[in-house]
Every structure is written in C-alpha cells, then in structure tokens.
Design a protein around this motif. Sequence first.
Motif, PDB file in Angstrom:
ATOM      1  N   ILE A  63      -7.196  -2.548  -3.803  1.00  0.00           N
ATOM      2  CA  ILE A  63      -7.713  -1.276  -4.315  1.00  0.00           C
ATOM      3  C   ILE A  63      -6.529  -0.372  -4.663  1.00  0.00           C
ATOM      4  O   ILE A  63      -5.591  -0.254  -3.878  1.00  0.00           O
ATOM      5  CB  ILE A  63      -8.610  -0.577  -3.268  1.00  0.00           C
ATOM      6  CG1 ILE A  63      -9.762  -1.507  -2.847  1.00  0.00           C
ATOM      7  CG2 ILE A  63      -9.152   0.748  -3.807  1.00  0.00           C
ATOM      8  CD1 ILE A  63     -10.726  -1.837  -3.955  1.00  0.00           C
ATOM      9  N   ASP A  64      -6.578   0.273  -5.833  1.00  0.00           N
ATOM     10  CA  ASP A  64      -5.524   1.176  -6.295  1.00  0.00           C
ATOM     11  C   ASP A  64      -4.144   0.532  -6.168  1.00  0.00           C
ATOM     12  O   ASP A  64      -3.283   1.001  -5.418  1.00  0.00           O
ATOM     13  CB  ASP A  64      -5.578   2.489  -5.488  1.00  0.00           C
ATOM     14  CG  ASP A  64      -4.621   3.549  -6.043  1.00  0.00           C
ATOM     15  OD1 ASP A  64      -4.234   3.437  -7.217  1.00  0.00           O
ATOM     16  OD2 ASP A  64      -4.263   4.470  -5.287  1.00  0.00           O
ATOM     17  N   PRO A  65      -3.911  -0.558  -6.880  1.00  0.00           N
ATOM     18  CA  PRO A  65      -2.609  -1.248  -6.777  1.00  0.00           C
ATOM     19  C   PRO A  65      -1.420  -0.355  -7.101  1.00  0.00           C
ATOM     20  O   PRO A  65      -0.328  -0.568  -6.584  1.00  0.00           O
ATOM     21  CB  PRO A  65      -2.735  -2.383  -7.800  1.00  0.00           C
ATOM     22  CG  PRO A  65      -4.201  -2.585  -7.982  1.00  0.00           C
ATOM     23  CD  PRO A  65      -4.817  -1.234  -7.826  1.00  0.00           C
ATOM     24  N   ALA A  66      -1.621   0.645  -7.944  1.00  0.00           N
ATOM     25  CA  ALA A  66      -0.490   1.451  -8.408  1.00  0.00           C
ATOM     26  C   ALA A  66       0.008   2.442  -7.377  1.00  0.00           C
ATOM     27  O   ALA A  66       1.205   2.727  -7.302  1.00  0.00           O
ATOM     28  CB  ALA A  66      -0.874   2.196  -9.690  1.00  0.00           C
ATOM     29  N   SER A  67      -0.909   3.015  -6.547  1.00  0.00           N
ATOM     30  CA  SER A  67      -0.462   4.121  -5.692  1.00  0.00           C
ATOM     31  C   SER A  67      -0.923   4.035  -4.241  1.00  0.00           C
ATOM     32  O   SER A  67      -0.692   4.963  -3.478  1.00  0.00           O
ATOM     33  CB  SER A  67      -0.959   5.451  -6.277  1.00  0.00           C
ATOM     34  OG  SER A  67      -2.372   5.530  -6.225  1.00  0.00           O
ATOM     35  N   GLY A  68      -1.545   2.934  -3.847  1.00  0.00           N
ATOM     36  CA  GLY A  68      -2.116   2.878  -2.507  1.00  0.00           C
ATOM     37  C   GLY A  68      -1.215   2.310  -1.438  1.00  0.00           C
ATOM     38  O   GLY A  68      -1.691   1.716  -0.462  1.00  0.00           O
ATOM     39  N   ASP A  69       0.100   2.510  -1.577  1.00  0.00           N
ATOM     40  CA  ASP A  69       1.026   1.959  -0.582  1.00  0.00           C
ATOM     41  C   ASP A  69       0.828   2.637   0.765  1.00  0.00           C
ATOM     42  O   ASP A  69       0.448   3.796   0.869  1.00  0.00           O
ATOM     43  CB  ASP A  69       2.468   2.143  -1.044  1.00  0.00           C
ATOM     44  CG  ASP A  69       2.761   1.363  -2.323  1.00  0.00           C
ATOM     45  OD1 ASP A  69       2.037   0.391  -2.595  1.00  0.00           O
ATOM     46  OD2 ASP A  69       3.695   1.743  -3.048  1.00  0.00           O
ATOM     47  N   GLN A  70       1.147   1.897   1.816  1.00  0.00           N
ATOM     48  CA  GLN A  70       1.016   2.409   3.179  1.00  0.00           C
ATOM     49  C   GLN A  70       2.374   2.371   3.870  1.00  0.00           C
ATOM     50  O   GLN A  70       3.280   1.683   3.409  1.00  0.00           O
ATOM     51  CB  GLN A  70       0.001   1.542   3.954  1.00  0.00           C
ATOM     52  CG  GLN A  70      -1.418   1.627   3.429  1.00  0.00           C
ATOM     53  CD  GLN A  70      -2.413   1.057   4.429  1.00  0.00           C
ATOM     54  OE1 GLN A  70      -2.273   1.196   5.643  1.00  0.00           O
ATOM     55  NE2 GLN A  70      -3.445   0.402   3.910  1.00  0.00           N
ATOM     56  N   PRO A  71       2.450   3.115   5.028  1.00  0.00           N
ATOM     57  CA  PRO A  71       1.434   3.910   5.707  1.00  0.00           C
ATOM     58  C   PRO A  71       0.890   5.063   4.856  1.00  0.00           C
ATOM     59  O   PRO A  71       1.518   5.512   3.905  1.00  0.00           O
ATOM     60  CB  PRO A  71       2.166   4.435   6.946  1.00  0.00           C
ATOM     61  CG  PRO A  71       3.236   3.418   7.203  1.00  0.00           C
ATOM     62  CD  PRO A  71       3.680   2.998   5.827  1.00  0.00           C
ATOM     63  N   LEU A  72      -0.307   5.544   5.267  1.00  0.00           N
ATOM     64  CA  LEU A  72      -0.993   6.645   4.598  1.00  0.00           C
ATOM     65  C   LEU A  72      -0.927   7.878   5.487  1.00  0.00           C
ATOM     66  O   LEU A  72      -0.823   7.774   6.714  1.00  0.00           O
ATOM     67  CB  LEU A  72      -2.441   6.259   4.316  1.00  0.00           C
ATOM     68  CG  LEU A  72      -2.611   5.064   3.362  1.00  0.00           C
ATOM     69  CD1 LEU A  72      -4.007   4.465   3.490  1.00  0.00           C
ATOM     70  CD2 LEU A  72      -2.335   5.488   1.924  1.00  0.00           C
ATOM     71  N   TYR A  73      -1.028   9.070   4.875  1.00  0.00           N
ATOM     72  CA  TYR A  73      -0.780  10.308   5.613  1.00  0.00           C
ATOM     73  C   TYR A  73      -1.840  11.371   5.313  1.00  0.00           C
ATOM     74  O   TYR A  73      -2.527  11.315   4.287  1.00  0.00           O
ATOM     75  CB  TYR A  73       0.588  10.895   5.220  1.00  0.00           C
ATOM     76  CG  TYR A  73       1.736   9.939   5.380  1.00  0.00           C
ATOM     77  CD1 TYR A  73       2.403   9.821   6.598  1.00  0.00           C
ATOM     78  CD2 TYR A  73       2.162   9.150   4.309  1.00  0.00           C
ATOM     79  CE1 TYR A  73       3.458   8.938   6.745  1.00  0.00           C
ATOM     80  CE2 TYR A  73       3.222   8.265   4.441  1.00  0.00           C
ATOM     81  CZ  TYR A  73       3.874   8.160   5.672  1.00  0.00           C
ATOM     82  OH  TYR A  73       4.916   7.281   5.819  1.00  0.00           O
ATOM     83  N   ASN A  74      -1.888  12.365   6.227  1.00  0.00           N
ATOM     84  CA  ASN A  74      -2.628  13.581   5.908  1.00  0.00           C
ATOM     85  C   ASN A  74      -1.732  14.474   5.048  1.00  0.00           C
ATOM     86  O   ASN A  74      -0.641  14.077   4.625  1.00  0.00           O
ATOM     87  CB  ASN A  74      -3.088  14.287   7.189  1.00  0.00           C
ATOM     88  CG  ASN A  74      -1.924  14.815   8.016  1.00  0.00           C
ATOM     89  OD1 ASN A  74      -0.775  14.398   7.845  1.00  0.00           O
ATOM     90  ND2 ASN A  74      -2.209  15.757   8.906  1.00  0.00           N
ATOM     91  N   THR A  78       1.750  14.888   9.274  1.00  0.00           N
ATOM     92  CA  THR A  78       1.791  14.899  10.739  1.00  0.00           C
ATOM     93  C   THR A  78       0.949  13.776  11.331  1.00  0.00           C
ATOM     94  O   THR A  78       1.103  13.420  12.497  1.00  0.00           O
ATOM     95  CB  THR A  78       1.287  16.240  11.286  1.00  0.00           C
ATOM     96  OG1 THR A  78      -0.028  16.497  10.775  1.00  0.00           O
ATOM     97  CG2 THR A  78       2.227  17.381  10.902  1.00  0.00           C
ATOM     98  N   VAL A  79       0.041  13.232  10.521  1.00  0.00           N
ATOM     99  CA  VAL A  79      -0.789  12.103  10.953  1.00  0.00           C
ATOM    100  C   VAL A  79      -0.542  10.952   9.987  1.00  0.00           C
ATOM    101  O   VAL A  79      -0.606  11.124   8.765  1.00  0.00           O
ATOM    102  CB  VAL A  79      -2.289  12.468  10.958  1.00  0.00           C
ATOM    103  CG1 VAL A  79      -3.126  11.258  11.392  1.00  0.00           C
ATOM    104  CG2 VAL A  79      -2.550  13.649  11.894  1.00  0.00           C
ATOM    105  N   ALA A  80      -0.233   9.803  10.534  1.00  0.00           N
ATOM    106  CA  ALA A  80       0.037   8.621   9.713  1.00  0.00           C
ATOM    107  C   ALA A  80      -0.804   7.457  10.227  1.00  0.00           C
ATOM    108  O   ALA A  80      -1.100   7.374  11.421  1.00  0.00           O
ATOM    109  CB  ALA A  80       1.517   8.260   9.758  1.00  0.00           C
ATOM    110  N   VAL A  81      -1.171   6.560   9.322  1.00  0.00           N
ATOM    111  CA  VAL A  81      -1.974   5.396   9.714  1.00  0.00           C
ATOM    112  C   VAL A  81      -1.530   4.177   8.919  1.00  0.00           C
ATOM    113  O   VAL A  81      -1.142   4.280   7.749  1.00  0.00           O
ATOM    114  CB  VAL A  81      -3.481   5.663   9.486  1.00  0.00           C
ATOM    115  CG1 VAL A  81      -3.813   5.763   7.994  1.00  0.00           C
ATOM    116  CG2 VAL A  81      -4.337   4.580  10.146  1.00  0.00           C
ATOM    117  N   THR A  82      -1.519   3.031   9.582  1.00  0.00           N
ATOM    118  CA  THR A  82      -1.301   1.749   8.917  1.00  0.00           C
ATOM    119  C   THR A  82      -2.553   0.921   9.140  1.00  0.00           C
ATOM    120  O   THR A  82      -3.018   0.779  10.277  1.00  0.00           O
ATOM    121  CB  THR A  82      -0.036   1.043   9.435  1.00  0.00           C
ATOM    122  OG1 THR A  82       0.136  -0.198   8.738  1.00  0.00           O
ATOM    123  CG2 THR A  82      -0.078   0.787  10.924  1.00  0.00           C
ATOM    124  N   VAL A  83      -3.119   0.404   8.052  1.00  0.00           N
ATOM    125  CA  VAL A  83      -4.452  -0.209   8.091  1.00  0.00           C
ATOM    126  C   VAL A  83      -4.431  -1.592   7.453  1.00  0.00           C
ATOM    127  O   VAL A  83      -3.841  -1.798   6.393  1.00  0.00           O
ATOM    128  CB  VAL A  83      -5.492   0.657   7.330  1.00  0.00           C
ATOM    129  CG1 VAL A  83      -6.916   0.113   7.574  1.00  0.00           C
ATOM    130  CG2 VAL A  83      -5.389   2.118   7.715  1.00  0.00           C
TER     131      VAL A  83
END
Length: 568
Positions: A63-74, A78-83
Amino acid sequence: MRGILAVLGYGGEAPPVQGKKDNSSRRVRVLELSRRLKHRGPDWSGLHQVGDCFLSHQRLAIIDPASGDQPLYNEDKTVAVTVNGEIYNHQELRRRLSSSHTFRTGSDCEVIVHLYEEHGEEFVDMLDGVFSFVLFDSRDRSFMAARDAIGVTPLYIGWGIDGSVWISSEMKALNDDCEHFDIFPPGHLYSSKNGGAFRRWYKPPWFSEEAAIPSVPYDPLALRAAFEKAVTKRLMTDVPFGVLLSWSPDLKAAREVAEYLGTTHHEFYFTVQDGIDAIEDVIYHTETYDVTTIRASTPMFLMSRKIKALGVKMVISGEGSDEIFGGYLYFHMAPNKEEFHWETCRKIEALHQYDCLRANKATSAWGLEARVPFLDKEFIETAMDIDPEWKMIQPDIGRIEKWVLRKAFDDDHKPFLPKHILYRQKEQFSDGVGYSWIDGLKSHAQLNVTDKMMSNAKFIYPHNTPTTKEAYYYRMIFERFFPQKSAILTVPGGKSVACSTAKAVQWDSQWSANLDPSGRAALGVHLSAYDHKQKEQQHLPATVVAGAGNKKPRVFGLPTHAGVTIHS
C-alpha cells in the motif's frame, strides 16, 4: 508482509564494531540483526532511535509504495510504530478520528499511532486486519506491542541479560542476543506500563471450553456473504496480486479450473530432488522442525520464488478453512458434534504454530505476501457460530469434508465452479501434489539417519524426541541454525495423526499405532491414497491464479511436492 525488530532498553555492552564501544555500536548491531529480516521486506528499510530504544523495519511495499516507509509517526514524532501487517478498515478508522490529526502517508498502518493518541492502549480491538506491531512513546518512554487475533503474522519476544526487551517478526533476529525468547501469543498485548505483562485483547466465546456449543442454524447465503466480504477486504493493494488454488496430484483439475475461469494457465515443474535440495533453506526460514510444516512449506517456498519472479507481490491463500470447518480427513471419526466443535477450536488456536507460520514464512522468504480471508475475524465469528451438527461429515447424506462451505458456493444459476470440482474430496496439503513427495522425503531421511542415531535420540534430543528418521533429519538441521533451548521450545510437539491434535488421537484406538502426519494415515477414508500411478509421479503440480487491477488474471501451475496453498 514486512519484517520488524524492536529493542527496548538496550543498555548492555553491544559487540564492538570497528573498535567502537559507545551507543553507536548498539545501533550498528540492531541494523545488523534487522538485516536478517530483509527477505521479508526487500523494498526499503528504516530505523528509529531514541536513546537506548530502537524500532527497525524492513518494508515490502503493498500500500502506498511511494511514501509509506516505516517506522511511522504522529505529528511531532513523539510516538513511533513499526508494523508488520495490513489494517483493512484504516479508511474507516481515519474518519472516526478527530480532525486534529495530520497523516503523513497513505499507509494503512499509520492510523495506529493516531488511534493510540486518542484511545491509549485500548484501541487494538478496533483494528480489522492482521498485524504485529511495536509502538514507542518517547514522552514517557513507554512501549506496547500487539499481535493479531489468530497469529497470521509471526512475532517473537525476548529478554536480554541487561534487562532489555526484544521483539521481532522472526526469531533469527533474537536468538544470538537474548538470554531467553518465546513466541508472542496471538490475540495478546504486551505493555511496559503494567510491568511488562501480557493481556488478551481477543476474547471470542468459542475459545473457552466452558462456553455453550454453538446453535445458530446454517445459512449458506450468510456464510457466502461473510466470505466474499473477507476476500474483498484483502484486495486492498497497489501492486500486482494473485490467488493460490488447491493442489491436485495431477494438473488435470487445475487446467480445468483455469479454463472454466477464463484465465491463462502457465505450468512450472520441479522435482522431488529440487525440494530435498531446498530443505535447509526451508527450515532456516520457517524456523521449525515440525514434520508436517516442513513437508508443506517446501513446495510453497519453491513456488513463492517463481511467483515473485513473475512480478506478483501479494497472493490470496486459503489457510484456516480446514480448521474452521473440520476439513481434515480425520474429522470423519469425530464421535459427536461437541468433540467436532472443540477440535476445530483447538486447531484454530494452534494455527499460528502450523499453517499460519508456513504460509507467512515460506512466502516471506522471497518477499511475497500471503493474505488469508478464511482467518478474517468477522468471517470466523460467522463460521464458528454455526451449529457444528451441520459441519459433521456424513457421507450417507452427501455431506463430505467442508460441506457447509461448498454448499454456500453451489449456485446453479451462476456457478462458481463445476460441481465435480466443487465437491472433490479434500487433499491434505502435504499430500496434494503427489505422494511421491512424502515418500521421497522419507527415503532421503533413511539415507541420512542411521538406526544407531535413532537409538540415542532420546539422549540427544530429550525435548520433543524425534520418533522417525524424517523427524530426526529435520531436527539436526534446525539445531544447526537454532541451537538455543528457547528456539527448541518454540516448536510444538505431541501425538498427531493426519494433522490432528493429541486430543483427537483418542477418537480411534488404532491411530496410536499409526502416528503419521500424512492425510493417508486416515485409513479407509481417502479414496485414492494408495494409487500407484500417483505415487510414481516424478514431477509435482501446483497452481496459482494471478492478476492485477483490470488486467486479466493468469493461472500459474507449478508442480512442487506439496502445496502452495489452498483449501477449497
């Protein structure tokens, strides 16, 4: 799928890197371990560090190959997630959030950080999808991790001697650095805020043997609608995708289905020897020594490589249907509907150690993602509410394995499949592409494991002692890669016949003397288990339908020795 690795509180001495002994050496070590997961996400990698806490990610862009790199943030990071996973209701969840949130990407997983901001840790049950994730809140240095309801995505948790907590998609990123590690239980949440305790967030009534036996009458249209909805959700993709079909001991039925569906059919072949040559790679990637899993994983591993080479990045697969509907041949011997029901419950609870593990890791080894609509939460709820009397196998009135599922798609006005295909007897996964595969494995093990080795097996392998030369052979390979006691304990054991649980072995007194995981062990049930023509096959078939967007799907038939996918 993707690969995640989180190391929280990494305060001990990391292995020195080029003479460095500071925090940078720990960062390099995390990067090094994360690369062990690169096969799961070959498209991009990312690392987020706050002091001694690290979140790393290996991305497979669906999904969203162009911009969906992770980790993701608020918004303020201050909040980060790796999924690792897919959130199928992410658009709906975005709409339910307050308007104060700003999304940086089109990733379905970004919604997790914003749900956490609004709901704290109590949002997990709102997610409709499959997932494993680790979320770190730098404001109070807390973290949480969660795994999906059934354990479709793999996850392990470990603890370092320095007090650190390690969480990873595969144990190969933990086994060298953790004092102890274990399977992260499906349907659970782990939080540093409550002292690092697990708590179950997924609580279906059928998980408890104290619950009443389901009594909802069978409604074929309701079951069909629930499954169609589950499949439709999983068509959420921005890349080419495919569909894996059931195995057949020959390609005749696969070709017929391809012609009926109007798809283009391609066939690839590999031999029993090709499969044997791949066994070590299969064990390294699946991280198990379970005989049934290895038998079935090897052809799926080989086929996944072919599929990925064709440019397909995601496939729909049928794992879970045999567990939910009692499709294994040994279910013929269920003594009553109560035992039938409780055995399906036991099988579903164990899926994360068997079919889910196989389907995920055998495909992820080549950067291919398998999606499993039968294990959709809503579909499971619908299917498990059905009075199990309807699921019972009753040949005298025409109810064969998974009759309720077949009947739901038996439409005379708009047929989904020809009837003789729709009602074809179930093949066990590792038997379905030709019995020569299993016979070949046994012969190979016979050449590599001596009687003397077997006589000492209980001393060499006191836990889950192998009882056959085939099991001994796999165990030797496994312990070369994963010698740690923690690794050995992650693999289930116990008596089984034709994929049954140990409890179901008690259904027939003769089964205890014939404890083979092959479906042929269900003697007197399979119609062609000892067809010598099938046993003499040298090339083994498998099939997959693949397509993308508005393009016409393509069917790929590959003979591999067991199966790439799918239950009817």
